[in-house]
Design an enzyme around this catalytic site. Structure first.
Site, mmCIF file in Angstrom:
data_model
loop_
_atom_site.group_PDB
_atom_site.id
_atom_site.type_symbol
_atom_site.label_atom_id
_atom_site.label_comp_id
_atom_site.label_asym_id
_atom_site.label_seq_id
_atom_site.Cartn_x
_atom_site.Cartn_y
_atom_site.Cartn_z
ATOM 1 N N GLY A 170 0.770 -1.244 0.000
ATOM 2 C CA GLY A 170 0.000 0.000 0.000
ATOM 3 C C GLY A 170 0.797 1.288 0.000
ATOM 4 N N GLU A 187 4.061 4.710 5.774
ATOM 5 C CA GLU A 187 2.873 3.853 5.695
ATOM 6 C C GLU A 187 1.754 4.587 4.957
ATOM 7 O OE1 GLU A 187 1.548 1.233 5.420
ATOM 8 O OE2 GLU A 187 1.079 0.157 7.248
ATOM 9 N N ASP A 188 0.901 3.806 4.314
ATOM 10 C CA ASP A 188 -0.228 4.415 3.597
ATOM 11 C C ASP A 188 -1.290 4.928 4.565
ATOM 12 O OD1 ASP A 188 -0.866 1.862 4.471
ATOM 13 O OD2 ASP A 188 -1.552 1.123 2.527
ATOM 14 N N ASP A 247 -4.767 2.491 10.776
ATOM 15 C CA ASP A 247 -6.156 2.180 11.096
ATOM 16 C C ASP A 247 -6.206 1.777 12.574
ATOM 17 O OD1 ASP A 247 -8.823 1.464 10.748
ATOM 18 O OD2 ASP A 247 -8.398 -0.408 9.731
ATOM 19 N N PHE A 280 -13.815 3.109 4.468
ATOM 20 C CA PHE A 280 -12.866 2.355 3.657
ATOM 21 C C PHE A 280 -12.476 3.155 2.413
ATOM 22 C CE2 PHE A 280 -11.506 -0.906 0.683
ATOM 23 C CZ PHE A 280 -10.633 -1.625 1.482
ATOM 24 N N ASP A 336 -5.841 -0.666 -1.888
ATOM 25 C CA ASP A 336 -6.612 -1.531 -2.784
ATOM 26 C C ASP A 336 -7.960 -1.945 -2.206
ATOM 27 O OD1 ASP A 336 -5.558 -3.332 -0.753
ATOM 28 O OD2 ASP A 336 -6.208 -4.947 -2.062
HETATM 29 P P1 5GP Z 1 -3.876 -1.481 10.999
HETATM 30 O O1 5GP Z 1 -2.941 -2.537 11.471
HETATM 31 O O2 5GP Z 1 -3.483 -0.071 11.370
HETATM 32 O O3 5GP Z 1 -5.304 -1.771 11.392
HETATM 33 O O4 5GP Z 1 -3.967 -1.646 9.437
HETATM 34 C C1 5GP Z 1 -3.194 -1.025 8.545
HETATM 35 C C2 5GP Z 1 -3.369 -1.673 7.185
HETATM 36 O O5 5GP Z 1 -4.749 -2.027 6.919
HETATM 37 C C3 5GP Z 1 -3.006 -0.650 6.133
HETATM 38 O O6 5GP Z 1 -1.641 -0.676 5.850
HETATM 39 C C4 5GP Z 1 -3.887 -1.077 4.966
HETATM 40 O O7 5GP Z 1 -3.230 -2.078 4.248
HETATM 41 C C5 5GP Z 1 -5.132 -1.683 5.618
HETATM 42 N N1 5GP Z 1 -6.232 -0.691 5.659
HETATM 43 C C6 5GP Z 1 -6.715 -0.061 6.755
HETATM 44 N N2 5GP Z 1 -7.707 0.792 6.424
HETATM 45 C C7 5GP Z 1 -7.859 0.700 5.079
HETATM 46 C C8 5GP Z 1 -8.736 1.360 4.126
HETATM 47 O O8 5GP Z 1 -9.577 2.217 4.416
HETATM 48 N N3 5GP Z 1 -8.573 0.993 2.829
HETATM 49 C C9 5GP Z 1 -7.674 0.070 2.413
HETATM 50 N N4 5GP Z 1 -7.630 -0.193 1.118
HETATM 51 N N5 5GP Z 1 -6.839 -0.565 3.292
HETATM 52 C C10 5GP Z 1 -6.928 -0.243 4.596
#
Ligand code: 5GP
Length: 183
Positions: free
Chosen positions: A48, A102-103, A106, A155, A162
């Site tokens: 991402g 990081e993208d 979350d 989302f 993606d």
């Molecule tokens: P975390 O561990 O912070 O919950 O998750 C981070 C990862 O979840 C991100 O690097 C991404 O790959 C995915 N992710 C979280 N939210 C979104 C979203 O709104 N859209 C997409 N496409 N991926 C997300």
């Protein structure tokens, strides 16, 4: 952009122009903060962060090293908090200033795991740069040193992010209609 069959067009949440303007600002901050660094390693999390990392680092005019992690969560949800490293970095971390790119943050579980690993390996400093911050969705605290945009808990796709591996090449951050997302 031409749509593949059955692929819906996301609504624009953050335009290409807004992304570019914010990237200019973030790159200027990074350049300023790391001006005295002896070894800067910028690490992206695959897949991402790739579009963001490339566009950001092309704007940072100083010597730096680029590398990548790839992670996946056990089971179907990161909510359990167990994150597996599928691809490790190739470079040694000890003594280096590390900027993790990081993208989106979350729940925070993915980054917490990576940040702990980098500190364990003896990084001189570890900072986090994230394009998007879903602050409301956070379950574990991860301080973001360089944050692009804070967004609502929905989302998003595009600019590296993606849905079923599609949309990464959209030049903007978009939102899909609820009806186009299968849970
Ligand atoms: P975390 O561990 O912070 O919950 O998750 C981070 C990862 O979840 C991100 O690097 C991404 O790959 C995915 N992710 C979280 N939210 C979104 C979203 O709104 N859209 C997409 N496409 N991926 C997300």
């Amino acid at each position: 952009m031409r749509q593949a069959k059955g692929i819906a067009k996301p609504k624009v949440m953050i335009s290409e122009k807004a992304l570019n303007e914010r990237l200019d600002q973030l790159a200027a901050e990074i350049e300023r903060d790391y001006a005295d660094s002896e070894r800067l390693i910028c690490i992206g999390v695959l897949k991402g962060s790739v579009f963001f990392l490339v566009d950001l680092l092309k704007r940072v005019r100083m010597p730096l090293v680029v590398d990548f992690f790839q992670t996946s969560s056990y089971g179907t949800s990161t909510k359990r908090g167990e994150v597996r490293i599928r691809k490790d970095v190739d470079v040694a971390i000890a003594g280096a200033d590390v900027l993790l790119i990081e993208d989106i943050v979350d729940t925070g579980y993915t980054l917490r795991t990576i940040l702990e690993l980098l500190r364990f390996r003896g990084a001189k400093s570890v900072r986090l740069c994230a394009l998007l911050d879903k602050a409301e969705a956070r379950e574990v605290d991860v301080p973001i040193d360089y944050a692009g945009f804070t967004i609502e808990n929905q989302f998003v796709v595009g600019y590296g992010l993606d849905y079923a591996e599609y949309y990464r090449n959209l030049p903007y951050i978009g939102v899909l209609d609820e009806a186009d997302i299968e849970d």
